[in-house]
Design an enzyme around this catalytic site. Structure first.
Site, PDB file in Angstrom:
ATOM      1  N   SER A 199       0.858  -1.188   0.000  1.00 48.84           N
ATOM      2  CA  SER A 199       0.000   0.000   0.000  1.00 48.84           C
ATOM      3  C   SER A 199       0.891   1.233   0.000  1.00 48.84           C
ATOM      4  O   SER A 199       2.118   1.142  -0.009  1.00 48.84           O
ATOM      5  CB  SER A 199      -0.896   0.004   1.235  1.00 48.84           C
ATOM      6  OG  SER A 199      -0.129   0.368   2.370  1.00 48.84           O
ATOM      7  N   LYS A 200       0.242   2.375   0.039  1.00 55.26           N
ATOM      8  CA  LYS A 200       0.922   3.675   0.043  1.00 55.26           C
ATOM      9  C   LYS A 200       2.006   3.763   1.114  1.00 55.26           C
ATOM     10  O   LYS A 200       3.025   4.426   0.918  1.00 55.26           O
ATOM     11  CB  LYS A 200      -0.111   4.772   0.317  1.00 55.26           C
ATOM     12  CG  LYS A 200      -0.835   5.212  -0.915  1.00 55.26           C
ATOM     13  CD  LYS A 200      -0.627   6.708  -1.061  1.00 55.26           C
ATOM     14  CE  LYS A 200      -0.703   7.169  -2.454  1.00 55.26           C
ATOM     15  NZ  LYS A 200       0.292   7.683  -3.188  1.00 55.26           N
ATOM     16  N   ARG A 201       1.733   3.133   2.258  1.00 58.64           N
ATOM     17  CA  ARG A 201       2.674   3.192   3.376  1.00 58.64           C
ATOM     18  C   ARG A 201       4.068   2.737   2.978  1.00 58.64           C
ATOM     19  O   ARG A 201       5.052   3.096   3.609  1.00 58.64           O
ATOM     20  CB  ARG A 201       2.204   2.278   4.512  1.00 58.64           C
ATOM     21  CG  ARG A 201       1.151   2.845   5.426  1.00 58.64           C
ATOM     22  CD  ARG A 201       0.851   1.871   6.537  1.00 58.64           C
ATOM     23  NE  ARG A 201       0.347   0.606   6.022  1.00 58.64           N
ATOM     24  CZ  ARG A 201       0.929  -0.572   6.172  1.00 58.64           C
ATOM     25  NH1 ARG A 201       2.066  -0.660   6.848  1.00 58.64           N
ATOM     26  NH2 ARG A 201       0.411  -1.654   5.661  1.00 58.64           N
ATOM     27  N   GLU A 209       4.139   7.668  -9.647  1.00 55.45           N
ATOM     28  CA  GLU A 209       5.039   8.086  -8.567  1.00 55.45           C
ATOM     29  C   GLU A 209       6.471   7.637  -8.828  1.00 55.45           C
ATOM     30  O   GLU A 209       7.421   8.356  -8.511  1.00 55.45           O
ATOM     31  CB  GLU A 209       4.547   7.527  -7.232  1.00 55.45           C
ATOM     32  CG  GLU A 209       3.324   8.264  -6.709  1.00 55.45           C
ATOM     33  CD  GLU A 209       2.699   7.532  -5.532  1.00 55.45           C
ATOM     34  OE1 GLU A 209       2.599   8.126  -4.460  1.00 55.45           O
ATOM     35  OE2 GLU A 209       2.317   6.346  -5.700  1.00 55.45           O
TER      36      GLU A 209
END
Ligand code: GLU
Length: 419
Positions: A199-201, A209
């Protein structure tokens, strides 16, 4: 082999989707088959033209092209409705409060024979007669996917493991349609280094990105290929041609793969060092406003970079004069006679001839010897004067790349700041 990549355009292309796209592309290119791009855009609210453009952009940046499409799933609504009607007429499906449900046998099981996961058995007792059309007639996901895969002649469905649970339903629709099922291969989940679902974490989560962070598409392709696949236990670097030649579903693992951005950074750094400085400068320019004056600075910074984005903070001073010297750097370095040593270095640099890396080094080492100090007591004040900070690429290369005139201007400005 006819394969497809079938993204739902909900925004940026995520790492998992990019891996699915890459694997399908490698299969198509390695087999001389075709890759069909199908946009699963039946959710009209989320499937905006911008979201579709983001997917196409990301694929293009990754260098993944397709042979057919993009096919819009939403635009195939007529086909879906026609097949729903046929399934009802033939008795495979029936109306229920306006919606249409597919008949699922009470007994037995549907077995998915997955290339990666082996045989996975789904008991019919646990599957209700499921809805294939809403009461407004619009098709549901499992119906649309099955009709499309059949119509497009897909031979291999290669997608994320999160779709495994849909597969028995899709197999049942295909059987009711009288279609040969394709071969299925469900790719392992992606985890972060902490073992949790990606995930983004875990850092950069999308192709967009990765691009903004200054990764090279060829490094990203190489790294993504290794998320669940390997040619053998040890080989890490693959050109895209190698990947096309060697990739096979048989060597895809069923265990979750770990996306570790630190490893990607390392790999990207290796790819960056392989580029010709002119090519590196061209890549940097794409990220730093299309300028054509980055070649010398690129050559100087190349050894130290892991991503393109690191270039500007590290070596931007070679291209543009820093607006000011960082006060913390000044405080830390310009003390205990540092400005006197800087003045000595200035004189030596003024006399260096020619003003190249070798002569700059000879001149500055001469100052170190004459003053009987540690090298960094001479080099750090120069670094702060020319870069405005305490970090830069090698001091001799940096000073030589600046040129005599600019180096002396900056040193003089620092000397003039003497309190
Ligand atoms: N649209 C699905 C997704 O984006 C993929 C469906 C499929 O590959 O069958 O996850």
């Amino acid at each position: 082999m006819r394969v497809r990549f079938a993204p739902s355009p909900t925004g940026a292309l995520h790492i998992g989707g990019a891996r699915t796209a890459l694997y399908n592309w490698l299969l198509a290119r390695g087999s001389g088959g075709s890759l069909v791009l199908r946009i699963e855009d039946t959710d009209r609210e989320r499937s905006t033209p911008e979201n579709v453009a983001q997917i196409l952009d990301a694929l293009e940046w990754l260098g993944l092209d397709w042979d057919e499409g993009p096919v819009s799933q939403a635009e195939r609504g007529e086909r879906h409705r026609a097949e729903i009607a046929r399934l009802v007429t033939e008795g495979h499906a029936y109306e229920d409060e306006g919606a249409v449900r597919l008949r699922v046998p009470d007994d037995g099981a549907t077995v998915v024979d997955d290339v990666i996961r082996g045989e996975v058995r789904f008991e019919h007792a646990a599957i209700d007669d499921f809805v294939i059309a809403r009461s407004d007639g619009s098709p549901l996901y499992n119906l649309a996917v099955s009709v499309d895969d059949r119509d497009i002649g897909i031979t291999h469905v290669v997608r994320g493991e999160d779709h495994l649970s849909n597969t028995p339903r899709q197999l049942m629709v295909l059987e009711a349609l009288g279609a040969e099922p394709p071969t299925y291969a469900h790719l392992p989940l992606l985890h972060g280094p902490d073992g949790k679902k990606l995930s983004k974490r875990h850092g950069a989560a999308s192709v967009q990105e990765l691009r903004a962070a200054g990764y090279l598409p060829e490094a990203v392709r190489n790294y993504l290929a290794l998320l669940g696949w390997g040619a053998d236990a040890t080989t890490t670097f693959f050109t895209t041609e190698d990947l096309i030649g060697r990739f096979s579903l048989e060597r895809v693992s069923r265990n979750p793969a770990v996306f570790d951005e630190q490893k990607l950074r390392w790999m990207n750094g290796r790819y960056l060092r392989e580029l010709e400085p002119a090519e590196l400068a061209r890549r940097l320019a794409q990220l730093h406003g299309d300028r054509d004056d980055l070649v010398d600075a690129a050559a100087v910074a190349q050894e130290k970079l892991q991503t393109l984005a690191e270039f500007w903070p590290l070596a931007g001073f070679l291209v543009e004069r820093p607006r000011e010297i960082d006060p913390r750097a000044w405080q830390k370095v310009m003390r205990d006679g540092a400005l006197d040593r800087l003045a000595e270095a200035r004189a030596a640099l003024a006399a260096a001839d020619p003003f190249d890396q070798v002569e700059v080094e000879t001149a500055l080492r001469g100052v170190v010897d004459r003053l009987g100090v540690k090298p960094k007591e001479v080099f750090q004040p120069i670094r702060v004067a020319i870069a405005g900070t305490t970090v830069s690429p090698g001091i001799f290369e940096s000073v030589a790349a600046l040129g005599r005139e600019e180096a002396l201007i900056r040193i003089d400005a620092a000397l003039a700041q003497r309190p």
